[in-house]
Write a protein that holds these residues in place. Structure first.
Motif, PDB file in Angstrom:
ATOM      1  N   VAL A 168      42.879  25.052 -37.389  1.00 27.60           N
ATOM      2  CA  VAL A 168      43.057  25.483 -36.124  1.00 27.60           C
ATOM      3  C   VAL A 168      44.295  26.248 -35.832  1.00 27.60           C
ATOM      4  O   VAL A 168      45.524  26.098 -36.329  1.00 27.60           O
ATOM      5  N   THR A 169      44.081  27.556 -35.558  1.00 31.06           N
ATOM      6  CA  THR A 169      45.407  28.555 -35.287  1.00 31.06           C
ATOM      7  C   THR A 169      45.377  28.931 -33.745  1.00 31.06           C
ATOM      8  O   THR A 169      44.531  28.726 -32.910  1.00 31.06           O
ATOM      9  N   SER A 170      46.588  29.146 -33.427  1.00 32.12           N
ATOM     10  CA  SER A 170      46.877  29.728 -32.172  1.00 32.12           C
ATOM     11  C   SER A 170      47.553  31.289 -32.247  1.00 32.12           C
ATOM     12  O   SER A 170      48.328  31.463 -33.052  1.00 32.12           O
ATOM     13  N   GLY A 171      47.033  31.910 -31.297  1.00 33.64           N
ATOM     14  CA  GLY A 171      47.386  33.384 -31.211  1.00 33.64           C
ATOM     15  C   GLY A 171      46.686  34.376 -32.077  1.00 33.64           C
ATOM     16  O   GLY A 171      45.842  34.142 -32.915  1.00 33.64           O
ATOM     17  N   GLY A 172      47.127  35.849 -31.628  1.00 31.72           N
ATOM     18  CA  GLY A 172      46.214  36.746 -32.393  1.00 31.72           C
ATOM     19  C   GLY A 172      44.869  36.899 -32.320  1.00 31.72           C
ATOM     20  O   GLY A 172      44.014  37.647 -33.091  1.00 31.72           O
ATOM     21  N   VAL A 173      44.265  36.420 -31.238  1.00 29.65           N
ATOM     22  CA  VAL A 173      42.802  36.598 -31.053  1.00 29.65           C
ATOM     23  C   VAL A 173      42.316  37.725 -29.555  1.00 29.65           C
ATOM     24  O   VAL A 173      41.169  37.920 -29.459  1.00 29.65           O
ATOM     25  N   SER A 174      43.470  38.199 -29.214  1.00 31.40           N
ATOM     26  CA  SER A 174      43.176  39.308 -28.298  1.00 31.40           C
ATOM     27  C   SER A 174      42.964  40.403 -28.764  1.00 31.40           C
ATOM     28  O   SER A 174      42.777  40.566 -29.882  1.00 31.40           O
ATOM     29  N   ARG A 190      42.744  38.764 -35.277  1.00 37.14           N
ATOM     30  CA  ARG A 190      41.442  39.736 -35.312  1.00 37.14           C
ATOM     31  C   ARG A 190      41.439  40.545 -36.581  1.00 37.14           C
ATOM     32  O   ARG A 190      40.435  40.614 -36.876  1.00 37.14           O
ATOM     33  N   GLU A 191      42.541  41.041 -37.085  1.00 35.02           N
ATOM     34  CA  GLU A 191      42.701  41.767 -38.319  1.00 35.02           C
ATOM     35  C   GLU A 191      41.799  41.105 -39.668  1.00 35.02           C
ATOM     36  O   GLU A 191      41.307  41.352 -40.099  1.00 35.02           O
ATOM     37  N   VAL A 192      42.567  39.749 -39.494  1.00 34.23           N
ATOM     38  CA  VAL A 192      41.925  38.912 -40.703  1.00 34.23           C
ATOM     39  C   VAL A 192      40.561  38.580 -40.620  1.00 34.23           C
ATOM     40  O   VAL A 192      39.728  38.477 -41.676  1.00 34.23           O
ATOM     41  N   LEU A 193      40.160  38.230 -39.459  1.00 31.10           N
ATOM     42  CA  LEU A 193      38.509  38.053 -39.102  1.00 31.10           C
ATOM     43  C   LEU A 193      37.582  39.281 -39.654  1.00 31.10           C
ATOM     44  O   LEU A 193      36.679  39.182 -39.939  1.00 31.10           O
ATOM     45  N   ALA A 194      38.172  40.448 -39.588  1.00 26.82           N
ATOM     46  CA  ALA A 194      37.560  41.633 -40.026  1.00 26.82           C
ATOM     47  C   ALA A 194      37.564  41.706 -41.416  1.00 26.82           C
ATOM     48  O   ALA A 194      36.467  42.453 -41.812  1.00 26.82           O
ATOM     49  N   GLY A 195      37.990  41.110 -42.062  1.00 31.75           N
ATOM     50  CA  GLY A 195      38.308  41.211 -43.942  1.00 31.75           C
ATOM     51  C   GLY A 195      37.020  40.438 -44.370  1.00 31.75           C
ATOM     52  O   GLY A 195      36.236  39.920 -43.682  1.00 31.75           O
ATOM     53  N   SER A 196      37.039  40.646 -45.661  1.00 39.50           N
ATOM     54  CA  SER A 196      35.984  40.211 -46.398  1.00 39.50           C
ATOM     55  C   SER A 196      35.960  38.686 -46.594  1.00 39.50           C
ATOM     56  O   SER A 196      34.843  37.988 -47.041  1.00 39.50           O
ATOM     57  N   ASP A 197      37.236  37.885 -46.504  1.00 42.51           N
ATOM     58  CA  ASP A 197      37.222  36.563 -46.737  1.00 42.51           C
ATOM     59  C   ASP A 197      36.774  35.497 -45.657  1.00 42.51           C
ATOM     60  O   ASP A 197      36.414  34.305 -45.944  1.00 42.51           O
ATOM     61  N   ALA A 198      36.710  36.201 -44.338  1.00 45.29           N
ATOM     62  CA  ALA A 198      36.265  35.371 -43.451  1.00 45.29           C
ATOM     63  C   ALA A 198      34.682  35.620 -43.097  1.00 45.29           C
ATOM     64  O   ALA A 198      34.036  36.545 -43.309  1.00 45.29           O
ATOM     65  N   HIS A 199      34.304  34.381 -42.912  1.00 41.08           N
ATOM     66  CA  HIS A 199      32.712  34.459 -43.004  1.00 41.08           C
ATOM     67  C   HIS A 199      32.114  33.523 -41.712  1.00 41.08           C
ATOM     68  O   HIS A 199      32.910  33.157 -41.137  1.00 41.08           O
ATOM     69  N   MET A 230      30.042  40.627 -36.846  1.00 40.08           N
ATOM     70  CA  MET A 230      31.017  39.809 -35.866  1.00 40.08           C
ATOM     71  C   MET A 230      30.529  39.613 -34.643  1.00 40.08           C
ATOM     72  O   MET A 230      30.096  40.561 -33.893  1.00 40.08           O
ATOM     73  N   GLY A 231      30.346  38.417 -34.045  1.00 38.04           N
ATOM     74  CA  GLY A 231      29.831  38.147 -32.764  1.00 38.04           C
ATOM     75  C   GLY A 231      30.605  38.668 -31.692  1.00 38.04           C
ATOM     76  O   GLY A 231      31.664  38.812 -31.802  1.00 38.04           O
ATOM     77  N   SER A 232      30.123  38.968 -30.527  1.00 40.91           N
ATOM     78  CA  SER A 232      30.909  39.343 -29.226  1.00 40.91           C
ATOM     79  C   SER A 232      30.095  38.917 -28.046  1.00 40.91           C
ATOM     80  O   SER A 232      28.780  38.385 -28.255  1.00 40.91           O
ATOM     81  N   GLY A 233      30.556  38.952 -26.889  1.00 39.14           N
ATOM     82  CA  GLY A 233      29.969  38.726 -25.737  1.00 39.14           C
ATOM     83  C   GLY A 233      30.674  37.868 -24.814  1.00 39.14           C
ATOM     84  O   GLY A 233      31.470  37.026 -25.302  1.00 39.14           O
ATOM     85  N   THR A 234      30.416  37.504 -23.622  1.00 35.77           N
ATOM     86  CA  THR A 234      30.898  36.451 -22.687  1.00 35.77           C
ATOM     87  C   THR A 234      29.924  35.422 -22.798  1.00 35.77           C
ATOM     88  O   THR A 234      28.656  35.500 -22.771  1.00 35.77           O
ATOM     89  N   ARG A 235      30.508  34.286 -22.846  1.00 35.16           N
ATOM     90  CA  ARG A 235      29.813  33.221 -22.747  1.00 35.16           C
ATOM     91  C   ARG A 235      30.582  31.756 -21.967  1.00 35.16           C
ATOM     92  O   ARG A 235      31.644  32.241 -21.533  1.00 35.16           O
ATOM     93  N   SER A 236      29.975  30.806 -21.760  1.00 28.35           N
ATOM     94  CA  SER A 236      30.407  29.836 -20.846  1.00 28.35           C
ATOM     95  C   SER A 236      31.141  28.754 -21.887  1.00 28.35           C
ATOM     96  O   SER A 236      31.231  28.954 -22.974  1.00 28.35           O
TER      97      SER A 236
END
Length: 441
Positions: free
Chosen positions: A286-292, A300-309, A1-7
């Motif tokens: 496109v989804t809204s919400g839940g990314v903080s 964020r929880e679903v992104l950490a699962g095995s179905d998200a690539h 899972m990537g992370s970091g601050t970007r423009s």
């Protein structure tokens, strides 16, 4: 899972790297679904425009050889009447100057004029039209006589004839691949004999909002918040030319979100005539919400699962809209934006809209923007790009910016203004980049 601050530019590039143009289809120009599609191949004229020499004015077709070059008036017999959509049946003029004959005519060497209406084909041998208002007739009367016995007229400075191929020749390039099919292009191509063009089918975008507090419109339960975000995202996707699947609100439960994402990315349903075969129901989610970073941030929880690539969670140096995420769900690109309505709005314009343009086959770098002067000054936070919805003034100037978190800034907004990260104070007259918003569809 990537992370970091970007423009903003870096995150947009990351989003665009996940999408490519959708399938190519052949579509007839008279299919209403053709409007808004993007050409996948150049369009060239299949026939000349105009297709034949025709009158540009109501008046009389004449031979310039029959009219004195000094503009002296002459009287000519009226030999016939030609209307649009008809084949001229009047005496043809031979090249040596004498009048030829058609069936039923017994004249030779006779000078004359032919009554002709705008758009009617010019009879063979005639080379100019004198407008009726510049003749002794003055005007034609609807329902009146089809011909006058004679008319007095003179040579004019212009011939008032639209020549065959004077606008477009057969084989002339009308539009290049990547051009969107709008009314003007459709009309020009149709007039030039084009029937079918090759284009990209319309992208299909699924939109959904997350949050257990979100409820159907009109719900008044305690603690409920109307699901305005999915309504807004669907309208934005349509405004940028996509077909939309609106899921609506998804509660803050990982299994509920997975189910909604599976449905969006599943096998395709019925297709319209302009659709080509595709492996998924949609081309973009496109989804809204839940990314903080909150306890209820289900994305964020679903992104950490095995179905998200290809998960890429990032902090973007922008305000509003700092938390962002990208992923692929069962092969479908997924752009996740914040849940604050204004944050979701500006994030869609900055990231999802360019992705839709790329899916459609259009150039999709930075969103098209203008440099516009600020009419007033305001402060901007240090180290982040400030992105604010604004209503441009009558002179095109950017008015004083309002609070970027207020939903009331959106109804009349026609642009987003972007303040660079190194600017902490906008002064009157400063030039700023503005991204103009499309008209609703």
């Amino acid at each position: 899972m990537g992370s970091g601050t970007r423009s903003i530019a870096e995150h947009r590039a990351a989003a665009l790297a996940r999408v490519g143009p959708v399938d190519v289809v052949e579509v007839r120009l008279d299919d209403p679904a053709a409007t808004g599609l993007t050409l996948a191949a150049d369009v060239v004229a299949a026939a000349p425009v105009p297709a034949f020499d025709h009158a540009a004015m109501d008046g009389y077709a004449v031979r310039l050889a029959d009219l004195p070059a000094d503009g002296t008036t002459v009287e000519l017999a009226v030999l016939g009447d030609v209307r649009p959509g008809t084949v001229p049946e009047v005496p043809e003029v031979c090249e040596h100057g004498a009048a030829g004959t058609t069936a039923g005519e017994g004249v030779r060497g006779r000078r004359g004029a032919v009554r002709i209406m705008t758009g009617a084909p010019l009879p063979a041998g005639y080379d100019a039209v004198v407008p009726v208002e510049r003749t002794s007739t003055g005007r034609f009367v609807a329902g009146g006589p089809t011909t006058e016995r004679a008319v007095t007229l003179a040579r004019q400075p212009r011939d008032h004839v639209r020549r065959a191929g004077g606008d477009l020749q057969t084989g002339t390039l009308i539009a290049k691949a990547g051009t969107r099919l709008g009314p003007g292009l459709l009309a020009t191509a149709a007039a030039a004999g084009v029937v079918v063009v090759t284009a990209r089918r319309r992208p299909r975008v699924a939109v959904m909002s997350t949050g257990s507090e979100l409820a159907d419109l009109g719900t008044t339960a305690p603690g409920a918040v109307p699901d305005s975000n999915s309504v807004m995202l669907a309208a934005l996707a349509r405004a940028w030319g996509a077909d939309v699947v609106r899921t609506g609100a998804v509660p803050d439960a990982a299994e509920a979100l997975r189910t909604a994402l599976d449905a969006a990315s599943g096998p395709p349903g019925p297709r319209s005539p302009t659709d080509a075969a595709a492996p998924h129901a949609v081309d973009l989610i496109v989804t809204s919400g839940g990314v903080s970073a909150g306890a209820s941030d289900v994305v964020r929880e679903v992104l950490a699962g095995s179905d998200a690539h290809d998960v890429d969670v990032a902090t973007v140096a922008m305000r509003p809209g700092k938390p962002q995420a990208l992923a692929t769900w069962h092969g479908v690109p997924w752009i996740a934006v914040p849940g604050n309505p204004v944050s979701a709005f500006v994030s869609f314009v900055l990231y999802a809209a360019p992705a839709i343009r790329r899916l459609a086959g259009e150039p999709a770098g930075s969103p098209p923007h203008d440099e516009v002067a600020a009419a007033a000054g305001w402060s901007s936070p240090a180290g982040v790009e400030q992105v604010l919805p604004v209503t441009l003034g009558p002179d095109g100037a950017v008015p004083a910016a309002t609070d970027g978190h207020h939903l009331s800034a959106l109804p009349h907004a026609d642009a987003l203004v972007v303040v660079p990260a190194d600017v902490t104070a906008v002064r009157p007259g400063d030039h700023l980049a503005v991204i103009r918003l499309p008209e609703p569809r």
